[in-house]
Structure formats: structure tokens, C-alpha cells
Scaffold this active site. Structure first.
Site, PDB file in Angstrom:
ATOM      1  CB  SER A  60      -0.770  -0.068   1.303  1.00 15.40           C
ATOM      2  OG  SER A  60      -1.345   1.376   1.360  1.00 15.40           O
ATOM      3  CE1 TYR A  89      -4.405  -2.171   4.948  1.00 10.26           C
ATOM      4  CE2 TYR A  89      -3.377  -0.092   4.289  1.00 10.26           C
ATOM      5  CZ  TYR A  89      -4.044  -1.235   3.980  1.00 10.26           C
ATOM      6  OH  TYR A  89      -4.094  -1.374   2.576  1.00 10.26           O
TER       7      TYR A  89
END
Ligand SMILES: NC(=O)c1ccc[n+]([C@@H]2O[C@H](COP(=O)([O-])OP(=O)(O)OC[C@H]3O[C@@H](n4cnc5c(N)ncnc54)[C@H](O)[C@@H]3O)[C@@H](O)[C@H]2O)c1
Length: 246
Positions: free
Chosen positions: A138, A151
Site C-alpha cells: 500500500s 495497517y
């Protein structure tokens, strides 16, 4: 004839979002696909793909289940050429109140789950002369932002894991690369993120969020022979957003 004709691919998270879109692009280009998910929605993906695609239930945080899916690909199609580690979970919140159990679950799925996929893919790919792994990291794995601690930490782990596999598995002619999406409009995470933070979805040079299919097209290229010399790279898929953040 598609440019992935004859290749065998395993796609995790294939019931939704970028996993489903990637399975669809791969199958369109001629790949034989094992579509896995924990949700059951992989059955619908396979029904839509038709052809020789196979569905498999799999929780990627369980190594035995991941190993079994790789074995299924080899049993069914004779080899494994491409491992698409797409499945992941998202959650936000401040790091100072992050509970140990929530951090553990994030690492179990987003980092260990992808590690198991890559590890067992190498086991199978070694037998047939090589292959390609693509991991979904990401932008959050490259650049920190408020409230994405657990995350971001898990996705940063995916970055190093990708590079580590590139170095260690290169001798088997196995390539390992990562896609680092910005905001992609997927059912599970992207649309919700775009609604919560519209400025993140459109605040890039192209002025729009990405589409799941655009991730699928990139992944298909990365696992193809057209990308035969690309190993250990991290590709932002973000409309140029990371250029503005740098
Ligand atoms: N959508 C975005 O904007 C965005 C941005 C950056 C990174 N990502 C990453 O891209 C990947 C795909 O995201 P998406 O937006 O397509 O998500 P999505 O929620 O639409 O799809 C994820 C799929 O993974 C499956 N899954 C979740 N936990 C699993 C487990 N333990 N085992 C097997 N399958 C499991 C879900 O059932 C779901 O079908 C993820 O790794 C995500 O972190 C997404």
C-alpha cells in the site's frame, strides 16, 4: 491468444475488489486461475470467469490452508507460475490505543498471510523453473499517515518481504514485486475510504481514484514474461499521489 496463455496463477482475496479484478484480467489473458478467499465469494468469481478456473476457500493467516491451495494448483494444473498475494484487511485508529490483539490480527493476515503465500509459491515454482510473485502492499506501507499505524506497519513489512524474496528466490528464476495502491474503488476498503476521505481519493495529479481493473492490468504485466527482468520493485498505483507527498 492472451499473453498469459498456459500460465497457472493463484489469486488470494479473489472474491472481491482487486483480487477479483486481477483473477478476471489473468483469465482473460489465458491464465489458469485458482481463486481463493475466506468469504465464499470466490465461488461467484469462478462462476463469472468460466473456463477452467477453480475456487478454493482459504484463510491466508493459516499456513496449512495456504500450502494446500498451492498444492491444489499443482494437482489441478501441473505447475504454478504466478502467485498474487492480494487478500488483506484494513483498520484505522490511533497507535496509542491500539490493542495487542488487533495488531496481531493485522500482522497475521496482512504480513504473515502474504509470507505464507510467497513461501509456498517458491516451493512449487522451484520445481518448474521459476515464476513470479506479486504482493499487495500500500502507499501506507511507504509513507505514514495519521491513524493508519497497524495497517501501515503490516504493509511496510510486505515491502521488505517483497524485496527479501526478490533477493533470495532470484536464483530460482522467481521474481518478487509489490503493488502499492493509493485509493482504489473496491467494495471492501476503497469505496469506504474514498467516502471517509474524499481528498485522498481525488487529491492526486490525475484527480480521481483508481479502479480495481487497473490493478489487475498491472499485476498481469508483472507476472508475464514481458516483465522478465523486473524484480524487487515497489510500484505505486496512485495516479501520482506519492509524488506530491514526497
Ligand atoms: N482499496 C484500496 O484503496 C487499497 C489501498 C491500498 C492497499 N490495498 C490493499 O489491496 C489489497 C486488496 O484490497 P481490496 O481493496 O481489493 O479489498 P477488498 O476488501 O475488496 O478484498 C479483500 C478480499 O480479501 C479477503 N480476505 C480478507 N481476509 C482474508 C483472509 N484471512 N484470508 C483470505 N482472504 C481474506 C476478503 O474476503 C476480500 O474478498 C489488500 O491487501 C489491501 O490492503 C487496498
Amino acid at each position: 491468444m492472451g499473453f498469459l496463455e498456459g500460465k497457472v496463477a493463484v489469486v488470494t482475496g479473489a472474491g472481491s475488489g482487486m483480487g477479483k479484478a486481477t483473477a478476471t484480467v489473468l483469465a482473460r489473458e489465458g491464465a489458469l486461475v485458482v481463486a481463493c478467499d475466506i468469504s465464499g465469494a470466490q465461488e461467484q468469481t469462478v462462476a463469472e470467469l468460466g473456463g477452467q478456473a477453480v475456487a478454493a476457500g482459504c484463510d491466508i493467516s493459516d499456513e496449512a490452508q495456504v500450502s494446500a491451495v498451492i498444492d491444489l494448483a499443482v494437482e489441478k494444473f501441473g505447475r504454478l507460475d504466478a502467485m498474487l498475494n492480494v487478500a488483506g484487511i484494513g483498520a484505522g485508529g490511533p497507535i496509542e490505543t491500539l490493542e495487542a490483539g488487533d495488531l496481531q490480527r493485522m500482522l497475521d493476515v496482512n504480513l504473515k498471510g502474504m509470507f505464507f503465500g510467497a513461501k509456498h509459491a517458491v516451493r512449487a515454482m522451484k520445481e518448474t523453473g521459476g515464476g513470479a510473485i506479486v504482493n499487495w502492499s500500500s502507499l501506507a506501507g511507504l509513507i505514514p499517515s495519521p491513524n493508519s499505524g497497524a495497517y501501515a506497519i503490516s504493509k511496510a513489512g510486505v515491502v521488505m518481504m517483497t524485496r527479501q524474496f526478490a533477493v533470495e528466490a532470484g536464483k530460482y528464476k522467481i521474481r518478487s514485486n509489490a503493488i502499492c495502491p493509493g485509493v482504489i474503488l473496491t467494495e471492501g476498503m476503497g469505496i469506504a475510504a474514498a467516502k471517509a476521505h474524499p481528498e485522498r481519493a481525488t487529491g492526486n495529479p490525475l484527480g480521481r481514484a483508481g479502479l480495481p481493473e487497473e490493478a489487475g492490468e498491472l499485476a498481469a504485466f508483472l507476472v508475464s514474461d514481458r516483465a522478465a527482468y523486473i524484480n524487487g520493485v515497489l510500484i505505486p498505483l496512485d495516479g501520482g499521489w506519492s509524488c506530491m507527498l514526497a
